[in-house]
Design a protein around this motif. Structure first.
Motif, PDB file in Angstrom:
ATOM      1  N   ALA A 246       0.833  -1.207   0.000  1.00  0.00           N
ATOM      2  CA  ALA A 246       0.000   0.000   0.000  1.00  0.00           C
ATOM      3  C   ALA A 246       0.870   1.261   0.000  1.00  0.00           C
ATOM      4  O   ALA A 246       0.628   2.190  -0.783  1.00  0.00           O
ATOM      5  CB  ALA A 246      -0.929  -0.004   1.206  1.00  0.00           C
ATOM      6  N   GLY A 271       7.525  -4.657   2.939  1.00  0.00           N
ATOM      7  CA  GLY A 271       6.521  -5.084   3.915  1.00  0.00           C
ATOM      8  C   GLY A 271       6.339  -6.591   3.983  1.00  0.00           C
ATOM      9  O   GLY A 271       7.260  -7.365   3.681  1.00  0.00           O
ATOM     10  N   ALA A 377      -0.537  -5.208   8.707  1.00  0.00           N
ATOM     11  CA  ALA A 377      -1.109  -6.060   9.753  1.00  0.00           C
ATOM     12  C   ALA A 377      -0.041  -7.032  10.222  1.00  0.00           C
ATOM     13  O   ALA A 377       0.992  -7.199   9.570  1.00  0.00           O
ATOM     14  CB  ALA A 377      -2.300  -6.831   9.191  1.00  0.00           C
TER      15      ALA A 377
HETATM   16  C1  LIG Z   1       2.122 -16.077   4.574  1.00  0.00           C
HETATM   17  C2  LIG Z   1       1.397 -15.039   3.791  1.00  0.00           C
HETATM   18  C3  LIG Z   1       1.077 -15.251   2.483  1.00  0.00           C
HETATM   19  C4  LIG Z   1       0.406 -14.292   1.751  1.00  0.00           C
HETATM   20  N1  LIG Z   1       0.117 -14.551   0.453  1.00  0.00           N
HETATM   21  C5  LIG Z   1      -0.541 -13.620  -0.280  1.00  0.00           C
HETATM   22  C6  LIG Z   1      -0.815 -13.855  -1.645  1.00  0.00           C
HETATM   23  O1  LIG Z   1      -0.493 -14.903  -2.179  1.00  0.00           O
HETATM   24  N2  LIG Z   1      -1.441 -12.895  -2.352  1.00  0.00           N
HETATM   25  C7  LIG Z   1      -1.810 -11.713  -1.767  1.00  0.00           C
HETATM   26  O2  LIG Z   1      -2.376 -10.870  -2.450  1.00  0.00           O
HETATM   27  N3  LIG Z   1      -1.568 -11.462  -0.473  1.00  0.00           N
HETATM   28  C8  LIG Z   1      -0.933 -12.388   0.287  1.00  0.00           C
HETATM   29  N4  LIG Z   1      -0.652 -12.129   1.592  1.00  0.00           N
HETATM   30  C9  LIG Z   1      -1.122 -10.853   2.184  1.00  0.00           C
HETATM   31  C10 LIG Z   1      -0.199  -9.693   1.837  1.00  0.00           C
HETATM   32  O3  LIG Z   1       1.100  -9.984   2.260  1.00  0.00           O
HETATM   33  C11 LIG Z   1      -0.709  -8.425   2.506  1.00  0.00           C
HETATM   34  O4  LIG Z   1      -2.051  -8.234   2.188  1.00  0.00           O
HETATM   35  C12 LIG Z   1       0.079  -7.203   2.061  1.00  0.00           C
HETATM   36  O5  LIG Z   1       1.411  -7.346   2.411  1.00  0.00           O
HETATM   37  C13 LIG Z   1      -0.489  -5.933   2.706  1.00  0.00           C
HETATM   38  O6  LIG Z   1       0.298  -4.842   2.374  1.00  0.00           O
HETATM   39  P1  LIG Z   1       0.281  -3.507   3.273  1.00  0.00           P
HETATM   40  O7  LIG Z   1       1.089  -2.505   2.543  1.00  0.00           O
HETATM   41  O8  LIG Z   1      -1.080  -3.153   3.665  1.00  0.00           O
HETATM   42  O9  LIG Z   1       0.998  -3.917   4.640  1.00  0.00           O
HETATM   43  P2  LIG Z   1       2.471  -4.510   4.929  1.00  0.00           P
HETATM   44  O10 LIG Z   1       2.995  -5.266   3.774  1.00  0.00           O
HETATM   45  O11 LIG Z   1       2.328  -5.226   6.211  1.00  0.00           O
HETATM   46  O12 LIG Z   1       3.345  -3.223   5.107  1.00  0.00           O
HETATM   47  C14 LIG Z   1       3.224  -2.395   6.220  1.00  0.00           C
HETATM   48  C15 LIG Z   1       4.584  -1.822   6.524  1.00  0.00           C
HETATM   49  O13 LIG Z   1       4.422  -0.738   7.433  1.00  0.00           O
HETATM   50  C16 LIG Z   1       5.542  -0.707   8.280  1.00  0.00           C
HETATM   51  N5  LIG Z   1       5.154   0.094   9.464  1.00  0.00           N
HETATM   52  C17 LIG Z   1       4.174  -0.175  10.357  1.00  0.00           C
HETATM   53  N6  LIG Z   1       4.087   0.823  11.248  1.00  0.00           N
HETATM   54  C18 LIG Z   1       5.027   1.744  10.913  1.00  0.00           C
HETATM   55  C19 LIG Z   1       5.419   2.991  11.455  1.00  0.00           C
HETATM   56  N7  LIG Z   1       4.805   3.509  12.498  1.00  0.00           N
HETATM   57  N8  LIG Z   1       6.429   3.656  10.860  1.00  0.00           N
HETATM   58  C20 LIG Z   1       7.032   3.166   9.777  1.00  0.00           C
HETATM   59  N9  LIG Z   1       6.716   1.992   9.214  1.00  0.00           N
HETATM   60  C21 LIG Z   1       5.719   1.288   9.776  1.00  0.00           C
HETATM   61  C22 LIG Z   1       5.806  -2.168   8.583  1.00  0.00           C
HETATM   62  O14 LIG Z   1       7.139  -2.361   8.986  1.00  0.00           O
HETATM   63  C23 LIG Z   1       5.506  -2.794   7.227  1.00  0.00           C
HETATM   64  O15 LIG Z   1       6.681  -2.954   6.455  1.00  0.00           O
HETATM   65  C24 LIG Z   1       0.040 -13.062   2.351  1.00  0.00           C
HETATM   66  C25 LIG Z   1       0.374 -12.819   3.691  1.00  0.00           C
HETATM   67  C26 LIG Z   1       1.050 -13.790   4.405  1.00  0.00           C
HETATM   68  C27 LIG Z   1       1.403 -13.515   5.827  1.00  0.00           C
END
Ligand SMILES: Cc1cc2nc3c(=O)[nH]c(=O)nc-3n(C[C@H](O)[C@H](O)[C@H](O)COP(=O)(O)OP(=O)(O)OC[C@H]3O[C@@H](n4cnc5c(N)ncnc54)[C@H](O)[C@@H]3O)c2cc1C
Length: 716
Positions: A246, A271, A377
């Motif tokens: 995101a 992430g 998350a």
């Molecule tokens: C085992 C597994 C398999 C998966 N397989 C799939 C799949 O096949 N296909 C799919 O679409 N999705 C899959 N997912 C889900 C996918 O990984 C997540 O939906 C996606 O990573 C969400 O992205 P995001 O940017 O919302 O959050 P994240 O990727 O969690 O990124 C959030 C980031 O924010 C940072 N952060 C948090 N708080 C702060 C702060 N205060 N200051 C600075 N940085 C901060 C964290 O360190 C993190 O790096 C899988 C998840 C898992 C666990």
């Protein structure tokens, strides 16, 4: 049947009304001619005439018969302004409510079943602001009231609200007409009663509550900022918190449109997806698949072989894959794209200021016009007594922890029967673990249809996994070096011994520690946002897993577009995030992929559907590949080729789904898929064949019978 009876009775009543020429009284001339007679009767017995008038008025409005306006004038002429208004106000409101209820009873279910998915937005709007819309419609006598009753009956507006809003809304119009009726003799046409000026006043009065609401929300928007000091100038246009899917997409878009944007990542760029999620899990799945194929090589005329491998090397490959993908999400790449990347922990200190505790020990404060929270998350760890004592891994820790092992854990318990639990359970089983999978719900992958869950369970069992559904984890116990999990099934406790325990029971949004609490930003499992992804503070947005409602990399990226565009250009135009076509896949073997509705969703939402299924056991390419199992199941609107949803179970289901995602997004039906050339022999042909199945089921039988005759005739 009951509905048919009601409709027939109404039709009969209406027929009787016109057949007996009662409508004659409900014309201006007819009413004027009979007024003297009615007045005499009213003078003789005012209460009886009043009651009869009330009843007639009620029936006319309830039956949506024409003439309510004339009756309203007559009320003025017969009973004067106050009593006339009283009678009309109650009779019209009760009659309108009866008409509303009749429409709801007779039509609503059928309409919602047929168009439920399309009406979703309208229903949500009505549930939220229905009374306001109704008030406006009632105030402006331009909208035919019978139509208002009919249409409102199809919406979720509550009956009591309908009644009182109708009464209040119609009061002004009622007063005008009853008052005009007190001078009935002078009225020659209905046209002049409500002058354009009066109509305009009503219209203004009608939109007033909506304007007030808009104004109030604007005011509220301002009020949340009241206690904060807004900077005069800003260092940045946008600060993005979190460098996962995101956050990366948000900052990429911001940089692309030349905004000054800072992305803050506390831990690892990329992430969860890159470091703990999609990427490592898919790398692991691939190794596990190859091992499985070797075991079943006889299916391809080769000698089956138990794969000889080093688990360490498998895990090393997983990390190698992460390293290979890493540059896509790296600080260097994003810096080159025009994003300022700060490695540190961000905290929102006020609606326009973010404080960053840099990983190198420094501290930095940035003021910014907008903020996008993309903090993601983390795995949910259930509060099981004894869990900490026995130790466990989650998707966050397993990649490093298991990388230290020479062999996959001998006895692995996987807690959770969702997509992540299933993918990892199958992979570790194929890599040598004896896996027990524990799921509290009656089946695994509970969001999918029963037959899909069953297929997945059977497949996992074929891999040697002990799939325990309906088993609730109670506690963990340790006896010396031995570790157990105690589960409950049908009232009995069962003890399962294990060497490693993987918690895969869901993921929870990160909500603490970075300022949400201090700013009073509401959370409810995720950061509370509106359709534009705005939090309580309209300049602070949230996207991805931290905001839900889906937890996928592609939905995080999708939301990111809205967050970036609304944050940077929301002053001119804001976009509501569109979740109408969201696909996803679970990468077990066979893969399970879905977009839109499945049968259980459709039933739950009361949406009528038709199912068309094509079995992959029939597909040439699947047979050649030795993957002739699974199916493509399409739900369509009854009698039409419009796609409501698709579930594919089989090899490369996630890839095959793309054609349906495109079709749904752009409103293409099965006929269009059928009319498209698909390369032979590919798995993608399955999409065309399922469309062919649908076509066959809807072949015009009468036309075909005629054609058969035509050909017989041609043969002579
Ligand atoms: C085992 C597994 C398999 C998966 N397989 C799939 C799949 O096949 N296909 C799919 O679409 N999705 C899959 N997912 C889900 C996918 O990984 C997540 O939906 C996606 O990573 C969400 O992205 P995001 O940017 O919302 O959050 P994240 O990727 O969690 O990124 C959030 C980031 O924010 C940072 N952060 C948090 N708080 C702060 C702060 N205060 N200051 C600075 N940085 C901060 C964290 O360190 C993190 O790096 C899988 C998840 C898992 C666990």
């Amino acid at each position: 049947m009951k509905k048919l009876l009601i409709l027939s009775a109404a039709a009969l009543l209406a027929f009787g009304f016109f057949a007996m020429d009662l409508n004659h009284y409900l014309t201006l001339d007819g009413m004027k001619a009979s007024l003297g007679q009615f007045e005499a009767q009213r003078a003789a017995s005012p209460v009886v005439v009043g009651l009869v008038f009330f009843s007639v008025y009620l029936v006319v409005t309830a039956m949506s018969l024409p003439g309510a306006a004339i009756l309203t004038l007559a009320a003025g002429a017969l009973f004067g302004l106050s009593v006339g208004t009283l009678i009309v106000s109650f009779a019209s409101s009760i009659g309108a409510t009866l008409a509303f209820l009749a429409s709801r009873y007779v039509l609503r279910d059928a309409i919602q079943r047929r168009f439920g998915d399309r009406l979703k937005a309208i229903n949500e709007g009505m549930a939220k602001d229905g009374t306001l819309y109704l008030f406006t419609l009632r105030l402006v006598p331009l909208f035919p009231f019978f139509l208002v009753n009919l249409l409102m009956g199809l919406t979720p507006v509550r009956t009591l609200s309908y009644y009182w809003v109708s009464q209040l809304g119609m009061l002004a119009g009622t007063l005008v007409y009853v008052n005009a009726g007190t001078q009935l003799a002078q009225i020659n046409s209905l046209v002049g009663i409500v002058s354009p000026g009066l109509l305009l006043s009503f219209a203004l009065l009608g939109v007033f509550p909506m304007l007030t609401k808009k104004f109030m929300s604007l005011l509220q928007g301002r009020r949340v900022y009241a206690k904060w000091q807004r900077p005069k100038k800003f260092d940045r246009n946008l600060v993005v918190i979190g460098g996962g899917a995101a956050g990366l997409v948000t900052s990429y878009i911001a940089a692309a449109v030349k905004a000054k944007v800072t992305l803050v990542e506390a831990h690892k760029m990329g992430g969860d997806c890159l470091n703990y999620g999609c990427v490592p899990s898919k790398a692991l799945i691939k190794s596990a698949r190859v091992a499985n194929q070797m075991r079943h090589a006889e299916n391809y005329g080769l000698s089956a072989a138990e794969p000889q491998f080093s688990f360490r090397k498998v895990m090393a490959r997983v990390h190698e894959v992460i390293r290979t993908v890493e540059p896509h999400d790296s600080v260097a790449r994003y810096t080159e794209l025009g994003v300022e990347v700060l490695e540190g922990y961000a905290r929102i200190v006020d609606p326009w200021t973010v404080e960053i505790k840099l990983n190198n020990g420094g501290m930095q404060r940035l003021t910014t016009r907008s903020i996008v929270i993309a903090a993601g998350a983390s795995p949910f760890v259930p509060p099981l007594p004894g869990l900490d004592d026995v130790g466990y891994v989650t998707s966050d820790t397993l990649w490093d922890e298991f990388a230290k092992l020479d062999a996959a854990p001998k006895r692995l318990v996987v807690l959770g029967g969702g997509p992540i639990g299933c993918e990892l359970a199958q992979s570790f089983a194929r890599l040598g673990s004896k896996v027990t999978q524990i799921e509290m719900a009656p089946r695994i992958m509970i969001r999918e249809d029963l037959e899909v869950s069953d297929l997945a369970r059977d497949s996992l069992r074929r891999d040697g996994i002990d799939v325990l559904t309906g088993h609730k984890a109670l506690r963990c116990e340790r006896e010396g070096t031995r570790k157990f999990i105690v589960v409950e099934h049908q009232g009995k406790e069962i003890r399962i011994e294990f060497d490693a325990l993987l918690c895969a029971v869901g993921r929870v949004a990160r909500l603490q520690g970075y300022g949400l609490e201090d700013l009073g930003i509401p959370t409810q499992r995720t950061v509370a946002i509106n359709d534009y992804l705005e939090t309580l503070y309209p300049n602070i947005y949230a996207a991805g897993d931290v905001a839900g409602p889906y937890q996928f990399t592609h939905t995080a990226g999708h939301m990111a577009w809205y967050a970036a565009v609304n944050a940077l250009f929301g002053d001119f135009k804001k976009f509501k995030v569109d979740y109408s076509v969201v696909p996803w896949a679970t990468f077990i073997e066979p893969e399970v992929a879905r977009v839109g509705l499945n049968e259980q969703d459709a039933k739950e939402k009361g949406i009528a559907y038709e199912v068309t299924k094509y079995g992959l056991d029939d597909l040439d390419r699947a047979i050649a590949d030795g993957t002739a199992y699974g199916f493509v199941k399409v739900l369509t609107v009854a009698g039409k080729d419009r796609i409501l949803g698709v579930t594919i179970v089989g090899e490369h289901a996630g890839d095959l789904l793309a054609e349906f995602v495109l079709a749904m997004k752009h409103g293409l039906g099965l006929n269009k898929i059928l009319g498209t050339i698909h390369t032979y022999p590919t798995l993608a042909e399955a999409n065309k064949y399922v469309a062919g199945e649908w076509k066959r089921a809807h072949a015009p039988q009468k036309v075909l019978a005629l054609l058969a005759r035509f050909h017989t005739w041609k043969r002579g």
